[in-house]
Scaffold this motif. Structure first.
Motif, PDB file in Angstrom:
ATOM      1  N   PHE A 178      -8.974  -2.204   1.886  1.00 17.52           N
ATOM      2  CA  PHE A 178      -9.409  -1.037   1.093  1.00 17.52           C
ATOM      3  C   PHE A 178     -10.537  -1.122   0.342  1.00 17.52           C
ATOM      4  N   ALA A 216       0.864  -1.228   0.174  1.00 14.64           N
ATOM      5  CA  ALA A 216      -0.038   0.112  -0.149  1.00 14.64           C
ATOM      6  C   ALA A 216       1.009   1.302   0.018  1.00 14.64           C
ATOM      7  N   VAL A 223      -6.938   7.709  -0.097  1.00 12.31           N
ATOM      8  CA  VAL A 223      -5.507   7.630  -0.505  1.00 12.31           C
ATOM      9  C   VAL A 223      -5.416   7.799  -1.950  1.00 12.31           C
ATOM     10  N   ILE A 237      -1.244   2.587   8.856  1.00  9.19           N
ATOM     11  CA  ILE A 237      -0.524   1.723   7.991  1.00  9.19           C
ATOM     12  C   ILE A 237       0.829   2.347   8.007  1.00  9.19           C
ATOM     13  N   GLU A 287      -9.686   1.561   7.649  1.00  6.73           N
ATOM     14  CA  GLU A 287      -9.243   1.529   8.880  1.00  6.73           C
ATOM     15  C   GLU A 287      -8.980   3.106   9.418  1.00  6.73           C
ATOM     16  N   SER A 288      -8.415   3.644   8.550  1.00  7.83           N
ATOM     17  CA  SER A 288      -8.436   5.146   8.861  1.00  7.83           C
ATOM     18  C   SER A 288      -9.413   6.189   8.340  1.00  7.83           C
ATOM     19  N   CYS A 323      -3.899  -4.861   5.177  1.00  4.69           N
ATOM     20  CA  CYS A 323      -4.816  -3.676   5.252  1.00  4.69           C
ATOM     21  C   CYS A 323      -6.251  -3.587   4.380  1.00  4.69           C
ATOM     22  N   VAL A 339      -1.285   7.295   2.422  1.00  4.34           N
ATOM     23  CA  VAL A 339      -2.115   6.366   3.240  1.00  4.34           C
ATOM     24  C   VAL A 339      -2.134   6.780   4.804  1.00  4.34           C
ATOM     25  N   ASP A 360      -8.968   3.853   2.463  1.00  8.97           N
ATOM     26  CA  ASP A 360      -8.198   3.063   3.659  1.00  8.97           C
ATOM     27  C   ASP A 360      -9.226   2.964   4.791  1.00  8.97           C
TER      28      ASP A 360
END
Length: 260
Positions: free
Chosen positions: A211, A185, A244, A197, A239-240, A209, A193, A237
């Protein structure tokens, strides 16, 4: 337009998709065992083989091979490029134009033969009759030189993507989920990112991870997008909850084929 809005809509589509997952899991168990992780996630290194007879597996493969050989065989030219109907073509194009189209046709076929189209379309023809739907994604290879860099195809696994159909019966948007390691990534998106990450890069660069790639018409969500193309493309992304990459396509880059 923010990533949270896109992910919220994706969750809504996943709720519709959830009705099909148990059936697709059962189909994969007995017809396509290599894809039997649709709703049941297997631990690394484990297997799940429920089929006690190979009739359905072999029959599905034979049907997929038959469709491939008769529709998209790389041994012969299976498509032509034309302008308008036959009566209109005489008015719109001359002999020189016909020769130009034939040259484009040959170049396109050679580009297909040089790509991974053959293997990915075979995977589509395996999913299509068994799950009742199949999808393949087309993009240009990574830009490494000026001009055209070649085709790159990717057959989407059942259960990893959601489709929104328009009133015309055509797919208008597609959201797909996929995993990349933190290192891959970062190699693709660099500092775009999320911070999590970047943290994985130091602790565990091979951490998977998740996406989401969302493609939808540019007038959706109020039309507040950077691209002026027909379709918007977001890589997020999850998780965040951060975009990206943001881009666009002049045409819908996915072929979604329902079995009818």
């Amino acid at each position: 337009m923010n990533a949270q809005q896109v992910l919220k809509y994706h969750e809504k589509l996943k709720n519709y998709l959830a009705h099909y997952l148990p059936l697709w899991q059962e189909i994969s168990d007995y017809m396509i065992p290599r894809q039997n992780s649709i709703s049941t996630i297997l631990p690394p290194g484990s297997t799940r083989m429920k089929a006690y007879d190979s009739t359905a597996i072999v029959s599905n493969d034979d049907l997929g091979n038959f469709i491939n050989k008769n529709r998209t065989s790389m041994a012969m030219q299976w498509f032509t490029l034309r302008v308008g109907r036959e009566t209109e073509r005489e008015k719109l194009i001359d002999k020189e134009g016909e020769m130009w189209l034939e040259d484009c046709q040959e170049r396109e076929f050679e580009a297909l033969r040089a790509s991974n189209f053959s293997s990915e379309i075979q995977e589509l023809y395996s999913d299509w009759p068994s799950f009742g739907i199949g999808s393949i994604y087309l993009e240009e290879k990574d830009i490494k030189k000026r001009g055209f860099n070649g085709f790159n195809f990717y057959c989407l696994a059942p259960g990893t993507y959601c489709v929104e159909w328009g009133i015309d019966g055509m797919p208008h948007c597609l959201f797909r989920e996929f995993d990349l390691t933190a290192q891959v990534a970062f190699d693709r998106w660099g500092n775009n990112v999320g911070e999590k990450i970047k943290g994985y890069l130091e602790r565990d660069p091979f951490h998977d991870c998740r996406f989401v790639h969302a493609v939808f018409p540019s007038d959706w969500f109020g039309g507040a997008h950077k691209t002026t193309m027909e379709y918007v493309s977001y890589y997020i992304d999850t998780e965040s909850k951060k975009k990206v990459e943001e881009g666009g396509y002049p045409e819908f880059p996915f072929a979604v084929v329902p079995w009818k």
